[in-house]
Design an enzyme around this catalytic site. Structure first.
Site, PDB file in Angstrom:
ATOM      1  N   GLU A 135       0.804  -1.225   0.000  1.00  0.00           N
ATOM      2  CA  GLU A 135       0.000   0.000   0.000  1.00  0.00           C
ATOM      3  C   GLU A 135       0.843   1.286   0.000  1.00  0.00           C
ATOM      4  OE1 GLU A 135      -1.417  -2.728   0.738  1.00  0.00           O
ATOM      5  OE2 GLU A 135      -3.589  -2.584   0.586  1.00  0.00           O
ATOM      6  N   TYR A 159       3.522   2.128   1.972  1.00  0.00           N
ATOM      7  CA  TYR A 159       4.141   2.585   3.229  1.00  0.00           C
ATOM      8  C   TYR A 159       5.661   2.389   3.158  1.00  0.00           C
ATOM      9  CZ  TYR A 159      -0.591   3.001   5.062  1.00  0.00           C
ATOM     10  OH  TYR A 159      -1.897   3.379   5.270  1.00  0.00           O
ATOM     11  N   HIS A 183      -1.408   3.755  -1.843  1.00  0.00           N
ATOM     12  CA  HIS A 183      -2.511   4.694  -1.592  1.00  0.00           C
ATOM     13  C   HIS A 183      -2.549   5.834  -2.612  1.00  0.00           C
ATOM     14  CE1 HIS A 183      -4.039   2.684   1.811  1.00  0.00           C
ATOM     15  NE2 HIS A 183      -3.031   2.940   2.605  1.00  0.00           N
ATOM     16  N   CYS A 196     -20.870  -6.997   3.515  1.00  0.00           N
ATOM     17  CA  CYS A 196     -20.242  -5.686   3.290  1.00  0.00           C
ATOM     18  C   CYS A 196     -20.480  -5.253   1.853  1.00  0.00           C
ATOM     19  CB  CYS A 196     -18.747  -5.793   3.563  1.00  0.00           C
ATOM     20  SG  CYS A 196     -17.817  -4.382   2.950  1.00  0.00           S
ATOM     21  N   GLN A 212     -18.425   4.092   3.743  1.00  0.00           N
ATOM     22  CA  GLN A 212     -19.001   5.295   4.349  1.00  0.00           C
ATOM     23  C   GLN A 212     -18.768   5.406   5.849  1.00  0.00           C
ATOM     24  OE1 GLN A 212     -22.696   5.016   1.435  1.00  0.00           O
ATOM     25  NE2 GLN A 212     -23.089   6.491   3.035  1.00  0.00           N
TER      26      GLN A 212
HETATM   27  C1  LIG Z   1     -29.781   6.283  -6.661  1.00  0.00           C
HETATM   28  C2  LIG Z   1     -29.552   6.310  -5.196  1.00  0.00           C
HETATM   29  C3  LIG Z   1     -28.313   5.914  -4.696  1.00  0.00           C
HETATM   30  C4  LIG Z   1     -28.074   5.931  -3.330  1.00  0.00           C
HETATM   31  N1  LIG Z   1     -26.860   5.523  -2.863  1.00  0.00           N
HETATM   32  C5  LIG Z   1     -26.614   5.564  -1.540  1.00  0.00           C
HETATM   33  C6  LIG Z   1     -25.356   5.186  -1.022  1.00  0.00           C
HETATM   34  O1  LIG Z   1     -24.449   4.793  -1.758  1.00  0.00           O
HETATM   35  N2  LIG Z   1     -25.150   5.284   0.299  1.00  0.00           N
HETATM   36  C7  LIG Z   1     -26.131   5.729   1.148  1.00  0.00           C
HETATM   37  O2  LIG Z   1     -25.891   5.825   2.348  1.00  0.00           O
HETATM   38  N3  LIG Z   1     -27.334   6.076   0.691  1.00  0.00           N
HETATM   39  C8  LIG Z   1     -27.601   6.003  -0.631  1.00  0.00           C
HETATM   40  N4  LIG Z   1     -28.824   6.401  -1.089  1.00  0.00           N
HETATM   41  C9  LIG Z   1     -29.780   7.000  -0.133  1.00  0.00           C
HETATM   42  C10 LIG Z   1     -30.477   5.988   0.710  1.00  0.00           C
HETATM   43  O3  LIG Z   1     -31.107   5.051  -0.092  1.00  0.00           O
HETATM   44  C11 LIG Z   1     -31.416   6.739   1.638  1.00  0.00           C
HETATM   45  O4  LIG Z   1     -30.641   7.574   2.475  1.00  0.00           O
HETATM   46  C12 LIG Z   1     -32.206   5.786   2.466  1.00  0.00           C
HETATM   47  O5  LIG Z   1     -32.922   4.930   1.654  1.00  0.00           O
HETATM   48  C13 LIG Z   1     -33.173   6.518   3.403  1.00  0.00           C
HETATM   49  O6  LIG Z   1     -33.833   5.520   4.122  1.00  0.00           O
HETATM   50  P1  LIG Z   1     -35.265   5.705   4.779  1.00  0.00           P
HETATM   51  O7  LIG Z   1     -35.627   4.363   5.270  1.00  0.00           O
HETATM   52  O8  LIG Z   1     -35.197   6.807   5.759  1.00  0.00           O
HETATM   53  O9  LIG Z   1     -36.244   6.191   3.624  1.00  0.00           O
HETATM   54  P2  LIG Z   1     -36.663   5.592   2.208  1.00  0.00           P
HETATM   55  O10 LIG Z   1     -35.605   4.784   1.628  1.00  0.00           O
HETATM   56  O11 LIG Z   1     -37.170   6.780   1.453  1.00  0.00           O
HETATM   57  O12 LIG Z   1     -37.889   4.628   2.527  1.00  0.00           O
HETATM   58  C14 LIG Z   1     -39.147   5.087   2.970  1.00  0.00           C
HETATM   59  C15 LIG Z   1     -40.202   4.042   2.669  1.00  0.00           C
HETATM   60  O13 LIG Z   1     -41.395   4.422   3.320  1.00  0.00           O
HETATM   61  C16 LIG Z   1     -42.485   4.071   2.489  1.00  0.00           C
HETATM   62  N5  LIG Z   1     -43.662   4.884   2.934  1.00  0.00           N
HETATM   63  C17 LIG Z   1     -43.785   6.229   2.916  1.00  0.00           C
HETATM   64  N6  LIG Z   1     -44.978   6.576   3.457  1.00  0.00           N
HETATM   65  C18 LIG Z   1     -45.612   5.425   3.828  1.00  0.00           C
HETATM   66  C19 LIG Z   1     -46.850   5.136   4.458  1.00  0.00           C
HETATM   67  N7  LIG Z   1     -47.699   6.071   4.843  1.00  0.00           N
HETATM   68  N8  LIG Z   1     -47.165   3.845   4.674  1.00  0.00           N
HETATM   69  C20 LIG Z   1     -46.316   2.839   4.310  1.00  0.00           C
HETATM   70  N9  LIG Z   1     -45.119   3.084   3.712  1.00  0.00           N
HETATM   71  C21 LIG Z   1     -44.770   4.344   3.491  1.00  0.00           C
HETATM   72  C22 LIG Z   1     -41.982   4.365   1.111  1.00  0.00           C
HETATM   73  O14 LIG Z   1     -42.720   3.655   0.118  1.00  0.00           O
HETATM   74  C23 LIG Z   1     -40.534   3.905   1.203  1.00  0.00           C
HETATM   75  O15 LIG Z   1     -40.406   2.545   0.815  1.00  0.00           O
HETATM   76  C24 LIG Z   1     -29.090   6.372  -2.442  1.00  0.00           C
HETATM   77  C25 LIG Z   1     -30.337   6.755  -2.936  1.00  0.00           C
HETATM   78  C26 LIG Z   1     -30.576   6.725  -4.299  1.00  0.00           C
HETATM   79  C27 LIG Z   1     -31.914   7.148  -4.814  1.00  0.00           C
HETATM   80  C1  LIG Z   2     -11.153   1.405   8.104  1.00  0.00           C
HETATM   81  C2  LIG Z   2     -10.024   0.684   7.425  1.00  0.00           C
HETATM   82  C3  LIG Z   2      -8.758   0.720   7.973  1.00  0.00           C
HETATM   83  C4  LIG Z   2      -7.708   0.009   7.388  1.00  0.00           C
HETATM   84  N1  LIG Z   2      -6.487  -0.003   8.001  1.00  0.00           N
HETATM   85  C5  LIG Z   2      -5.511  -0.815   7.515  1.00  0.00           C
HETATM   86  C6  LIG Z   2      -4.288  -0.967   8.220  1.00  0.00           C
HETATM   87  O1  LIG Z   2      -4.079  -0.378   9.290  1.00  0.00           O
HETATM   88  N2  LIG Z   2      -3.356  -1.799   7.686  1.00  0.00           N
HETATM   89  C7  LIG Z   2      -3.573  -2.487   6.518  1.00  0.00           C
HETATM   90  O2  LIG Z   2      -2.716  -3.253   6.087  1.00  0.00           O
HETATM   91  N3  LIG Z   2      -4.721  -2.355   5.828  1.00  0.00           N
HETATM   92  C8  LIG Z   2      -5.695  -1.555   6.314  1.00  0.00           C
HETATM   93  N4  LIG Z   2      -6.885  -1.470   5.633  1.00  0.00           N
HETATM   94  C9  LIG Z   2      -7.082  -2.233   4.370  1.00  0.00           C
HETATM   95  C10 LIG Z   2      -7.681  -3.616   4.626  1.00  0.00           C
HETATM   96  O3  LIG Z   2      -6.759  -4.451   5.289  1.00  0.00           O
HETATM   97  C11 LIG Z   2      -8.089  -4.304   3.328  1.00  0.00           C
HETATM   98  O4  LIG Z   2      -6.971  -4.419   2.493  1.00  0.00           O
HETATM   99  C12 LIG Z   2      -9.156  -3.567   2.545  1.00  0.00           C
HETATM  100  O5  LIG Z   2     -10.189  -3.152   3.401  1.00  0.00           O
HETATM  101  C13 LIG Z   2      -9.723  -4.424   1.424  1.00  0.00           C
HETATM  102  O6  LIG Z   2     -10.167  -5.665   1.896  1.00  0.00           O
HETATM  103  P1  LIG Z   2     -11.718  -5.974   2.244  1.00  0.00           P
HETATM  104  O7  LIG Z   2     -12.479  -5.800   0.954  1.00  0.00           O
HETATM  105  O8  LIG Z   2     -11.698  -7.378   2.717  1.00  0.00           O
HETATM  106  O9  LIG Z   2     -12.150  -4.983   3.255  1.00  0.00           O
HETATM  107  C14 LIG Z   2      -7.936  -0.733   6.199  1.00  0.00           C
HETATM  108  C15 LIG Z   2      -9.212  -0.755   5.647  1.00  0.00           C
HETATM  109  C16 LIG Z   2     -10.253  -0.070   6.243  1.00  0.00           C
HETATM  110  C17 LIG Z   2     -11.614  -0.160   5.639  1.00  0.00           C
HETATM  111  S1  SF4 Z   3     -19.314   0.726   6.119  1.00  0.00           S
HETATM  112 FE1  SF4 Z   3     -17.457  -0.380   5.590  1.00  0.00          FE
HETATM  113  S2  SF4 Z   3     -17.763  -2.415   6.462  1.00  0.00           S
HETATM  114 FE2  SF4 Z   3     -19.773  -1.451   6.406  1.00  0.00          FE
HETATM  115  S3  SF4 Z   3     -20.702  -2.059   4.461  1.00  0.00           S
HETATM  116 FE3  SF4 Z   3     -19.682  -0.106   4.093  1.00  0.00          FE
HETATM  117  S4  SF4 Z   3     -17.627  -0.732   3.413  1.00  0.00           S
HETATM  118 FE4  SF4 Z   3     -18.506  -2.531   4.370  1.00  0.00          FE
END
Ligand SMILES: Cc1cc2nc3c(=O)[nH]c(=O)nc-3n(C[C@H](O)[C@H](O)[C@H](O)COP(=O)(O)OP(=O)(O)OC[C@H]3O[C@@H](n4cnc5c(N)ncnc54)[C@H](O)[C@@H]3O)c2cc1C
Ligand SMILES: Cc1cc2nc3c(=O)[nH]c(=O)nc-3n(C[C@H](O)[C@H](O)[C@H](O)COP(=O)(O)O)c2cc1C
Ligand code: SF4
Length: 668
Positions: A167, A169, A255, A337, A342
């Site tokens: 990585e 280091y 990295h 996972c 995030q």
């Molecule tokens: C394209 C896309 C990509 C995304 N990628 C990511 C990501 O990579 N990482 C991430 O953290 N987040 C991502 N998100 C966001 C994530 O999906 C939302 O933050 C999350 O879904 C919010 O969750 P929630 O349960 O609060 O609401 P929602 O997901 O909006 O769910 C609410 C649910 O409540 C239902 N509902 C509403 N009113 C009623 C009612 N009166 N009765 C019954 N059911 C009802 C709806 O139908 C819906 O199914 C993404 C979103 C989109 C659109």
């Molecule tokens: C929060 C976090 C911290 C990490 N710290 C280290 C570390 O200290 N040393 C190391 O060799 N790799 C570290 N890694 C890399 C992991 O060992 C691994 O290579 C990487 O997450 C990919 O493998 P995975 O898909 O199984 O998670 C770290 C990864 C994450 C997500």
């Molecule tokens: S937060 Fe990290 S451990 Fe959890 S699902 Fe996402 S990548 Fe995997």
């Protein structure tokens, strides 16, 4: 019952000790390593994984000298006081028949502090600090410090150490000509550049004796220029083996490399082939790593002879019981996972404790505890997005009676849309997990049921997880038929060849990917697109990138004047930006929207008026919370808890939704 994973779950005899299976928990610095007072929490974290059946675990990186710190006052193993404090960790692991290695990591020029040292004084492109080149004497002392850290780890009760040689280091900084321009015995030729890690292993073995594991994390693909050739890597591995290495773990990419190595869009098991190449060259067992997250995939890699063990870092952060669930045929109960980074790696960069988006208990084992309830309640959860799903299964897990209402005919909410974005296909596993856990925990699921205040009034308490809906910005012509919301697009509405995406937040980026690429990209295409190749044909495995034809012409537009995608995750945002740039997306910032009509989207950028002659305009301009049930319920005197997007409509924030749901479930 015969296991579906006969190789993965079979023991491995290392001579002086036996590992109970082939599952290794890869090293992750969680931040619990940094203060001795946090070691009991680290002990609880590893104890859960040892109890869950993991064969061998590796701690996060510990510096062998204070100058080798990753950041000021980060973890180090340099004194007997440190070693003795670690007993709590090793005892906790051994109590559950687990084994654990301490990772020794000298950050070299990656150290985020002004006292860094390197093989040379070349600054890295990813840190602001220029390292000082070590004197010959300092190199010798540093070699000794690695061995001394291992000796302290032995005193602490560890089963061995992992020496971090990948990585980018310090060890890599010695190995590669790009960072080593020394003219003494530690640089100048490939053989001299290799001396540093070889001496580290030799002296370590001398100090710790034979009955102690030395795992070496070797960089199999550097993915940077002027790096090691494959012949050098093989030569190094053989020398290290002779010097006393017990196992090789795989490291991929420095990295500073501009190739993604661990994010969701990296195909699962993407690098097992290169571990397989090393396995043919050495006699000690080798470990495959990166993006292996399911038991079937792990078994397949072992069965194909590509590795002897499988490392999973984040997958075992996501689920401490991964191994036992696989062994008992409860694969659908595994919290898989999704490689979103995030709550783990992004937290590291924000100087916060690593945890998991899908499992907020991770890293907080002693703090977020879900015990069986003493007072069983009749609870309604409204909305089956991530917030409602997590609340429902955790409340039911505590013994409450839970009814989950969902207006649509499927669970998932916005997350269901995320799972359709190319590169995020694995998000579907999360929904499969919830679907299954609803059954396992006996939640009453009422799909196609829009809950009303009248029927909810009969419950003891109500959890409102009604989520979000797309915000419609006030632009003249927004009702034109060529305008669609992101939800309509991902749900399959027809889209033209030229598209303007309004709003360049996370959803704007995802929608652009959705419009440009097919899902489930084959590994070969992914490798060509990022310029990853066999290291035998190019040093470090870095080739010229091959452009992939985009399916559409896309403009990604935002009002803000800041760089597009600035608010995306630190460890993932650059991947999205590079992908869109490489696909020819035109990115515009500082736009003022004038109107939408048959011609397209009229806007001004700076003082200049432009018309984007597009067939479709997609709105990704934020979201609004759905809260229409709050007041009617409160008026009826019902206890209401509002969680997830219904509470705060932040983009891409399933992390907050699931954490809030789990914490609420622990408290009702
Ligand atoms: C394209 C896309 C990509 C995304 N990628 C990511 C990501 O990579 N990482 C991430 O953290 N987040 C991502 N998100 C966001 C994530 O999906 C939302 O933050 C999350 O879904 C919010 O969750 P929630 O349960 O609060 O609401 P929602 O997901 O909006 O769910 C609410 C649910 O409540 C239902 N509902 C509403 N009113 C009623 C009612 N009166 N009765 C019954 N059911 C009802 C709806 O139908 C819906 O199914 C993404 C979103 C989109 C659109
Ligand atoms: C929060 C976090 C911290 C990490 N710290 C280290 C570390 O200290 N040393 C190391 O060799 N790799 C570290 N890694 C890399 C992991 O060992 C691994 O290579 C990487 O997450 C990919 O493998 P995975 O898909 O199984 O998670 C770290 C990864 C994450 C997500
Ligand atoms: S937060 Fe990290 S451990 Fe959890 S699902 Fe996402 S990548 Fe995997």
């Amino acid at each position: 019952m015969t296991s579906r994973y006969p190789t993965l779950l079979s023991p491995l005899d290392l001579g002086h000790t036996v590992l109970r299976n082939r599952v290794v928990m890869g090293s992750m610095h969680t931040k619990l390593e940094d203060r001795l007072s946090d070691l009991p929490k680290l002990a609880a974290y590893f104890a859960e994984r040892a109890r869950g059946g993991v064969g061998l675990m590796v701690t996060g990186g510990y510096a062998p000298t204070w100058r080798g710190w990753l950041a000021p006052f980060a973890s180090r193993m340099t004194t007997a006081r440190h070693a003795d404090a670690h007993r709590v960790v090793t005892d906790a692991v051994h109590e559950h028949d687990g084994k654990i290695l301490l990772q020794v990591l000298h950050a070299g020029r990656y150290g985020y502090h002004p006292f860094t040292q390197g093989a040379s004084n070349r600054k890295s492109p990813i840190t602001p600090f220029r390292p000082r080149a070590m004197s010959t004497r300092q190199v010798e002392r540093t070699v000794h410090s690695f061995a001394r850290a291992a000796q302290l780890a032995q005193r602490a009760g560890y089963d061995g150490v992992e020496i971090m040689g990948s990585e980018g280091y310090l060890i890599n900084q010695f190995l590669a000509a790009r960072t080593n321009d020394r003219t003494d015995a530690w640089g100048g030729s490939a053989a001299k550049r290799m001396r540093f890690p070889i001496e580290v292993v030799r002296r370590t073995r001398d100090l710790v004796g034979d009955d102690f594991i030395i795992q070496y994390r070797i960089s199999l693909l550097d993915l940077v220029d002027n790096a090691q050739s494959w012949e050098e890597t093989v030569e190094l591995a053989r020398e290290l083996q002779d010097a006393g290495v017990s196992l090789f773990n795989t490291g991929i990419g420095w990295h500073e490399a501009r190739v993604p190595t661990i994010v969701t869009s990296v195909p699962p098991g993407a690098f097992a082939w290169v571990t397989g190449k090393l396995r043919k060259e050495v006699t000690v067992p080798v470990v495959a790593s990166n993006r292996i997250n399911r038991p079937e995939a792990a078994e397949q890699i072992l069965a194909a002879g590509e590795a002897d063990l499988i490392s999973m870092a984040r997958p075992l952060l996501a689920d401490a019981e991964w191994v036992v669930k696989a062994a008992e045929g409860r694969e659908r109960e595994i919290i898989t996972c999704i490689a979103c980074n995030q709550a783990c790696l992004d937290h590291t960069f924000q100087n916060k404790r690593a945890t998991c988006l899908l499992n907020p208990r991770s890293g907080r084992e002693t703090e977020l505890v879900l015990l069986p309830t003493r007072t069983v309640k009749n609870l309604a959860v409204v909305g089956a997005g991530p917030a409602g799903l997590a609340a429902a299964i955790e409340l039911a897990g505590r013994g409450h009676r839970v009814s989950l209402f969902e207006a649509s005919d499927e669970i998932g909410g916005q997350f269901k849309l995320a799972a359709r974005v190319p590169g995020k296909e694995e998000f579907a596993r999360t929904l499969d997990y919830y679907r299954h856990m609803i059954d396992v925990r006996g939640v009453t699921l009422r799909l196609g049921t829009r809950a009303t205040a009248e029927e909810l009034a009969g419950f003891d308490e109500v959890v409102l997880a009604t989520g979000v809906r797309p915000r419609i910005p006030e632009i003249p012509g927004v009702e034109h038929p060529k305008v669609l919301t992101y939800q309509q697009v991902i749900d399959g509405a027809p889209v033209g060849d030229r598209v303007a995406v309004i709003g360049a937040g996370g959803i704007g980026f995802d929608v652009s990917e959705f419009l440009l690429h097919e899902p489930h990209e084959p590994l070969d295409d992914w490798m060509r697109r990022w310029g990853v190749t066999d290291p035998e044909t190019a040093p470090g495995g870095l080739a010229t990138k091959v452009k992939v034809a985009a399916r559409r012409e896309v403009y990604l537009v935002q009002r803000k004047t800041t760089a597009l995608g600035k608010d995306l995750g630190k460890t993932t945002g650059w991947v999205h930006r590079t992908t869109l740039k490489d696909s020819g997306v035109t990115m515009l910032r500082g736009a003022e929207y004038q109107r939408i009509d048959d011609e397209g989207l009229h806007l001004t950028v700076g003082e200049k008026a432009r018309v984007l002659a597009v067939d479709t305009v997609v709105l990704c301009a934020g979201q609004l919370s759905v809260r229409d049930l709050v007041t009617p319920l409160q008026e009826r005197g019902v206890t209401v808890h509002v969680i997830g997007g219904a509470d705060v409509a932040a983009e891409l924030d399933a992390k907050r939704a699931i954490k809030q749901a789990t914490e609420l479930a622990a408290s009702i």
